[in-house]
Design a protein around this motif. Structure first.
Motif, short mmCIF file in Angstrom:
data_model
loop_
_atom_site.label_atom_id
_atom_site.label_comp_id
_atom_site.label_asym_id
_atom_site.label_seq_id
_atom_site.Cartn_x
_atom_site.Cartn_y
_atom_site.Cartn_z
N UNK A 153 -80.06 78.47 -4.76
CA UNK A 153 -81.38 77.84 -4.85
C UNK A 153 -81.22 76.50 -5.53
N UNK A 154 -82.24 75.66 -5.38
CA UNK A 154 -82.10 74.26 -5.81
C UNK A 154 -81.96 74.14 -7.32
N UNK A 155 -82.45 75.14 -8.06
CA UNK A 155 -82.38 75.04 -9.52
C UNK A 155 -81.02 75.37 -10.10
N UNK A 156 -80.09 75.86 -9.24
CA UNK A 156 -78.82 76.33 -9.78
C UNK A 156 -77.99 75.21 -10.37
N UNK A 157 -78.20 73.98 -9.87
CA UNK A 157 -77.44 72.85 -10.39
C UNK A 157 -77.65 72.69 -11.88
N UNK A 158 -78.91 72.73 -12.27
CA UNK A 158 -79.25 72.54 -13.68
C UNK A 158 -78.70 73.68 -14.53
N UNK A 159 -78.88 74.90 -14.03
CA UNK A 159 -78.40 76.06 -14.78
C UNK A 159 -76.91 75.95 -15.07
N UNK A 160 -76.14 75.66 -14.01
CA UNK A 160 -74.71 75.58 -14.19
C UNK A 160 -74.30 74.34 -14.97
N UNK A 161 -75.09 73.28 -14.81
CA UNK A 161 -74.75 72.06 -15.55
C UNK A 161 -74.81 72.32 -17.04
N UNK A 162 -75.79 73.11 -17.46
CA UNK A 162 -75.89 73.39 -18.90
C UNK A 162 -74.67 74.18 -19.36
#
Lengths: 286, 332
Positions: free
Chosen positions: A214-223
């Protein structure tokens, strides 16, 4: 025993995915003094483009190659248009890469729709091996192997080739490398490209691992990647792989034993490291 | 000369404020009223963010933390106890106390770090609060959030509008005073050159902590108003989006100018509202964040002073030219 083994394997696989993201981040930071807040966006783009190619062509290999190429090209664009105008200004770097992150994750929704996509491992990576009572899921092993190969490859590139020498020297002292007549800008571009490619590879491997993207996974993994970079020491490549495995394992064990704390524990770990030893557990650029 | 300009500016602000105060009595549109109230609330948040970003040169990614504390304080007080004025005051006091303590501790721990690390650590800490709000179900009802009632006086939209407006103006004036005080001047010196300020004998860390406490408390107050305007609170008040909104408003309006934060808040909220309307016409407008993201990148590269900052630069230039001309005339 079986449970411990499974948790370890799971933790290692997650750790490898985080490593793919964090390694690029740490190299870019070490060399260019840029903290790329949009790095997670490249991860998500790798996942979407890779999974899309994989489902349309039916070949996972094509998907992986496609993702890496997407990462390369996005990396070049980012370096050229977004990062270059704001070299040397930390505040502007933070702001602008964050803006890019917004654009990247929204663009995903424009192209592939706001709903999450599903992804399955290809036929030959599905299922598991059984040894005694232990069940080893093939795809997890695959991720670990790929992660280790990439680690070895980049390590070889850094330690045994001329370009690696230049990059390492650049991390130590940019001005000196420039003074020796090496075009440091080309090296910047190269490292940015490699880092983005690794992030994208991490993304596409993550797809079949979690089943959905999903599109939000980038932010999750970036953290998670930021946490890893801080724990491992900014600009420290070996530190990033150690810290990624640490974060992956602690995440996997915590999620089983103390699920309430699974996200918080990494952040607390990072907070403690930043306060006690801001240069990271394995040293690096402070 | 400077005083004349300031007086003219003050008169201008006064006219705008009077206009906004009278607006609900002459122009009756519920939607407009709600939108303007929202703008005032976010203007408070953006001004508090500007104190950090614009006046002290600190990029915090954890501003939502304080906003969320405010929103949850009021929500919890109003839900647990009777929605009376007394409990409202308790909630405000609780917010001020908690945000002050949290921002003090966070500042003490993190402000020693370089900008990158500070940004990351505040992001992580805000994430921690988000997790806390999601997991502490007995207090926060988790992800679903909860509705609550507000004291009598706030129920009427016009009343609430005026209360928000007056609060915004009061906070604007307080911050104006604060940034022009000796303390505020030191903050600006830190923004311009931290090492030099340190070498002048100022304890940079203390000043930064002071700025972050003031900013945190004001963000908490914005959170109170936000939750009261919706009469509902959920974990979204702790997400990165809130911080990003504040950031965007500050940048577009002009960093380091308090009016800019208000104008930025107005622009973003209006644009958001307009684009949501447009989304009915074409689906691309549903993804309005893209436009914001692109504008935001362009602003950072080409327009780093923002609207008010750029305007100011031009007036300064013109004034300089004028004074140069005058000198020439005198010499000639």
């Amino acid at each position: 025993m079986e449970l411990l083994f499974n948790l370890t394997l799971n933790g290692l696989a997650t750790g490898m995915l985080i490593f793919l993201l964090a390694a690029g981040l740490t190299l870019i930071f070490g060399l260019m003094d840029v903290l790329n807040f949009a790095h997670g966006g490249l991860f998500a783009w790798g996942a979407y483009s890779g999974i899309w190619i994989y489902t349309t062509t039916g070949s996972f290999l094509f998907g992986i190659i496609g993702a890496i190429l997407t990462g390369f090209s996005l990396g070049i664009i980012t370096e050229k248009w977004i990062i270059k105008p704001v070299y040397g200004n930390h505040v502007q770097q933070i702001l602008i890469t964050l803006g890019l992150m917004l654009v990247l994750s929204e663009m995903l929704k424009v192209i592939w729709g706001p709903n999450q996509l599903t992804a399955n491992p290809p036929e030959y990576l599905r299922g598991s091996w059984e040894i005694g009572d232990m069940i080893i899921i093939k795809y997890r092993v695959f991720i670990i192997v790929v992660g280790l190969l990439v680690f070895a490859g980049v390590q070889f590139l850094l330690k045994n080739t001329k370009i690696g020498l230049v990059v390492r020297a650049g991390v130590m002292n940019k001005e000196m490398v420039q003074a020796l007549g090496i075009n440091i800008k080309k090296v910047f571009m190269f490292v940015f490209m490699i880092g983005s490619g690794m992030a994208a590879l991490g993304g596409v491997l993550f797809g079949p691992y979690s089943g959905v993207i999903h599109a939000g996974m980038g932010m999750e993994f970036a953290i998670l990647a930021f946490i890893v970079v801080v724990i491992g020491g900014m600009g420290n490549f070996t530190g990033s792989v150690m810290a990624a495995i640490l974060v992956g394992l602690s995440g996997s064990f915590m999620a089983y034993y103390v699920p309430e704390l699974s996200l918080a524990v990494n952040m607390l770990l990072m907070a403690v490291v930043l306060i006690v030893k801001p240069q990271g557990l394995f040293g690096g650029k402070g | 000369m400077k005083w004349v300009v300031n007086n003219r500016m003050n008169a201008f602000y006064l006219i705008i404020a009077a206009f906004l105060l009278l607006l609900p009595f002459v122009y009756e549109s519920r939607n407009m009223l709600i939108l303007l109230t929202q703008i005032f609330v976010f203007a408070i948040l953006a001004m508090s963010y500007d104190l950090l970003l614009g006046f002290t040169g600190i990029v915090s990614f954890g501003h939502a933390m304080f906003f969320g504390i405010g929103a949850y304080s009021i929500g919890i007080f109003m839900k647990r106890f009777e929605p009376t004025m007394l409990h409202f005051i308790y909630a405000v006091l609780a917010t001020i106390l908690i945000t002050a303590i949290v921002s003090f501790i966070v500042g003490l721990l993190t402000l020693r770090l370089k900008s990158h690390f500070y940004a990351m650590l505040t992001m992580a800490l805000a994430g921690l609060f988000l997790v806390l709000a999601e997991k502490w179900r007995t207090l926060t009802f988790g992800n679903d959030g909860f509705t609550f009632r507000v004291p009598e006086i706030f129920i009427d939209r016009t009343n609430f509008y005026i209360i928000c407006l007056v609060s915004m103006i009061a906070i604007f004036m307080i911050l104006k005073r604060f940034t022009n005080s000796p303390l505020g001047r030191v903050l600006q010196a830190i923004r311009e050159n931290e090492q030099r300020t340190e070498s002048l004998g100022y304890q940079v860390l203390h000043y930064k902590i002071a700025a972050s406490v003031v900013s945190g408390v004001l963000a908490g107050i914005a959170g109170i108003f936000y939750a009261m305007s919706l009469r509902y609170v959920n974990t979204s008040v702790f997400t990165m989006d809130i911080t990003l909104d504040a950031l965007l408003m500050t940048i577009i309006g002009g960093v380091g100018t308090l009016v800019g934060a208000i104008i930025g808040a107005g622009l973003i909220e209006f644009a958001h509202d307009g684009l949501t309307e447009l989304a009915k016409e074409h689906w691309i407008f549903e993804r309005w964040i893209i436009f914001f993201g692109i504008i935001y990148i362009l602003v950072v590269i080409f327009f780093p002073l923002g609207i008010v900052g750029t305007l100011r630069k031009f007036t300064w230039k013109r004034r300089k030219l004028e004074s140069a001309k005058k000198k020439e005339n005198l010499a000639g």
